[in-house]
Structures are given as structure tokens and as C-alpha cells.
Design a protein around this motif. Structure first.
Motif, mmCIF file in Angstrom:
data_model
loop_
_atom_site.group_PDB
_atom_site.id
_atom_site.type_symbol
_atom_site.label_atom_id
_atom_site.label_comp_id
_atom_site.label_asym_id
_atom_site.label_seq_id
_atom_site.Cartn_x
_atom_site.Cartn_y
_atom_site.Cartn_z
ATOM 1 N N ARG A 240 0.600 -1.085 -0.166
ATOM 2 C CA ARG A 240 0.039 0.007 0.021
ATOM 3 C C ARG A 240 0.693 1.410 -0.125
ATOM 4 O O ARG A 240 1.807 1.486 -0.689
ATOM 5 N N ASN B 243 5.635 -6.566 9.206
ATOM 6 C CA ASN B 243 5.272 -7.602 10.342
ATOM 7 C C ASN B 243 4.811 -8.767 9.486
ATOM 8 O O ASN B 243 5.488 -9.907 9.791
ATOM 9 N N THR B 244 3.555 -8.889 9.004
ATOM 10 C CA THR B 244 2.807 -9.863 8.652
ATOM 11 C C THR B 244 3.100 -10.176 7.130
ATOM 12 O O THR B 244 2.890 -11.398 6.619
ATOM 13 N N SER B 245 3.451 -9.129 6.418
ATOM 14 C CA SER B 245 3.226 -9.425 4.975
ATOM 15 C C SER B 245 4.698 -9.613 4.266
ATOM 16 O O SER B 245 5.211 -8.894 3.488
ATOM 17 N N GLU C 241 7.279 -6.907 15.155
ATOM 18 C CA GLU C 241 5.693 -6.274 15.630
ATOM 19 C C GLU C 241 6.326 -5.110 16.318
ATOM 20 O O GLU C 241 6.967 -5.037 17.196
ATOM 21 N N ASN D 262 5.536 5.030 8.981
ATOM 22 C CA ASN D 262 4.235 4.957 8.029
ATOM 23 C C ASN D 262 3.323 3.963 8.542
ATOM 24 O O ASN D 262 2.326 4.170 8.603
ATOM 25 N N TYR E 263 -8.066 5.987 16.811
ATOM 26 C CA TYR E 263 -7.199 6.190 15.825
ATOM 27 C C TYR E 263 -7.120 7.650 15.540
ATOM 28 O O TYR E 263 -5.727 8.266 15.650
#
Ligand SMILES: NC(=O)c1ccc[n+]([C@@H]2O[C@H](COP(=O)([O-])OP(=O)(O)OC[C@H]3O[C@@H](n4cnc5c(N)ncnc54)[C@H](OP(=O)(O)O)[C@@H]3O)[C@@H](O)[C@H]2O)c1
Length: 241
Positions: free
Chosen positions: A16, A37-39, A63, A89, A148
């Protein structure tokens, strides 16, 4: 200032907007420390793409709320101390209730981690540039995504106050995107439904955010600024109760 030969650590940059920033900086000749982290799959693919451009790319996994210090240490080790830019980011964007748990988890990743990474970055280096990715939501009030919203307001204050505190060796600025990408799992109808609130009557694209980041990194005299990349949305602040 030319960016060629510099090195940037970009958090959450496998996909993204972060991915766009990594590719955009790589095209300017910047070596990239790509945090994810997870991607993992996306990160590996992007590493190949960045190396094809002709710059170096290192991957750092972690993380952020647990591993932020390790992530920065690894970035320093991999680049042998040659970091120039930090782009905060990564963030989480849930519509969430105001509970202690939600406030803590969102503010930790979106505000405290960028603050602590910036301070560590400034202690390890004699000079550098930091760009925090905010959100034009900060120009209004949003209770649907209140944790947020608060986390980005806090990051705005962190950006401006660190600009002062870390001057003259470090420049600290922010980019506040508006409507750019739909949240993960949603399609462009999400953006289509909201674009009537944007004075320019359209949503933006990732390149427009990337250009603002590059502009700030090229400057040797701008600090404590927030650039809104939002088609003027901040001029008509939205209140979501
Ligand atoms: N999308 C928009 O239109 C928009 C509008 C205004 C502002 N922004 C801001 O622009 C920035 C990028 O937006 P985006 O939509 O591209 O972001 P995103 O996809 O929601 O998140 C970016 C990355 O952050 C990482 N991340 C999240 N929580 C993490 C954690 N606890 N530890 C480590 N990494 C974590 C994830 O990495 P992994 O996938 O590797 O887990 C994720 O891919 C954000 O700061 C956002 O607030 C975006």
C-alpha cells in the motif's frame, strides 16, 4: 539536496502507501530498509523490485509495539550505521470503541512507537530526517475512529515538538494524506462514497503522497511542517459523531 546514495528505514512498507514510498525513494536512488510484520511475501517481492531499480534493500521483520528497538538496531546493523531517513508509516486504522485496551494498542503503534523510534534514531546518528505519516482526519473530529483520531493528533504534536527538540541536527515533518486507498478488504466504492467531502471532488493516489515525502526529504530547511495531501479536505474539517 540529492537523495541518491542515502538510506531510509520505512515502517510498514511491504504494501500500500508504504510500498509506494519505498519504490518512490528507490527511484530517487535511496537504499531501503523495508520493515514489515505479517506481509512477508509482499516484502520479499518488493525487495526484488527495489533491487532491480539498482539500489540496496534489506528486510527487517517485527511487531512494532514489542520489537521497535530491535527493528532499529537491526536496521543499523544491516546498513553499518548508514541510516539517513526514518519514515514512520506503519499504523492501525480500526473503527473501535473507546476502551483502555483499544486506546493502548492503537496509541502504542501509531504514536508512542514513532516517538520512541525517532528518539532512538536521533541518539544513534549525528543528523537525519524524519517524516511521520499522519492523516487529514486531524483537521476535524472523528468519534467513529476516536482512538485512531487521537493517536494521529498525538503524532502531530510529537512531530512538531520533536522538530524543535531535535533541531538543528534533525528535521522532523509530517505528511497528512486524505482519501487515498480504501481500508484493506474494501473496494473503491468506499472512496467514491466519500469523495463529495473533498473540495477537489476526487480521491488521491499513492504517488501524490510519495511526492510530498520526497519533497520534505530533499529540503534542508523545512522542519515542523505538516503537508496535507488531501485535495483540500482539511479546509472543510469533517465532524463524525
Ligand atoms: N490509506 C489511506 O488512504 C490513508 C489515509 C490517511 C492516512 N493514511 C496513513 O498513511 C499510512 C499508510 O497507510 P496504509 O493504508 O498504507 O497503511 P496500512 O495498510 O493500514 O498499514 C501499513 C502497514 O503497517 C504495518 N503494521 C500495522 N500494525 C503493525 C504492528 N503492530 N507492527 C508492525 N507493523 C504494523 C502493517 O505491516 P504488515 O502488513 O507487514 O503486518 C501494514 O502493512 C498510515 O500511517 C495511515 O494512517 C492512510
Amino acid at each position: 539536496m540529492y537523495l541518491k546514495g542515502r538510506t531510509a528505514l520505512i515502517t510498514g512498507s511491504a504494501k500500500r502507501i508504504g510500498r509506494g514510498i519505498a519504490l518512490g525513494l528507490a527511484k530517487e536512488g535511496v537504499n531501503i530498509v523495508l520493515h514489515y510484520n505479517t506481509s512477508e511475501e509482499s516484502a520479499l517481492r518488493l525487495k526484488d523490485e527495489i533491487e532491480e531499480i539498482g539500489v540496496k534493500c534489506w528486510l527487517v521483520k517485527g511487531e512494532l509495539s514489542k520489537d521497535y528497538a530491535k527493528i532499529l538496531d537491526n536496521a543499523f546493523k544491516l546498513t553499518e550505521g548508514n541510516l539517513d531517513f526514518l519514515i514512520n508509516n506503519a499504523s492501525i486504522f480500526p473503527a473501535s470503541k473507546v476502551t483502555m485496551e483499544n486506546l493502548n494498542s492503537i496509541v502504542t503503534v501509531n504514536s508512542w512507537v514513532p516517538l520512541l523510534l525517532s528518539l532512538d534514531f536521533s541518539r544513534k546518528l549525528s543528523k537525519g530526517k524524519i517524516v511521520n505519516i499522519l492523516d487529514s482526519i486531524i483537521s476535524g473530529y472523528n468519534f467513529e475512529r476516536y482512538p485512531y483520531f487521537l493517536s494521529k493528533k498525538l503524532l502531530e504534536i510529537i512531530t512538531v515538538s520533536l522538530a524543535l527538540k531535535l533541531s538543528p541536527s534533525f528535521q522532523v515533518n509530517g505528511v497528512a494524506p486524505g482519501l487515498i486507498l480504501p481500508p484493506e478488504g474494501k473496494d473503491n466504492s468506499y472512496l467514491e462514497n466519500l469523495k463529495s467531502f473533498v473540495p477537489m471532488k476526487r480521491y488521491g493516489n499513492v504517488e501524490e503522497v510519495v511526492n510530498a515525502v520526497i519533497f520534505l526529504l530533499k529540503s534542508d530547511f523545512i522542519t515542523g511542517q505538516i503537508i496535507y495531501v488531501d485535495g483540500g479536505e482539511h479546509l472543510t474539517p469533517r465532524v463524525v459523531l
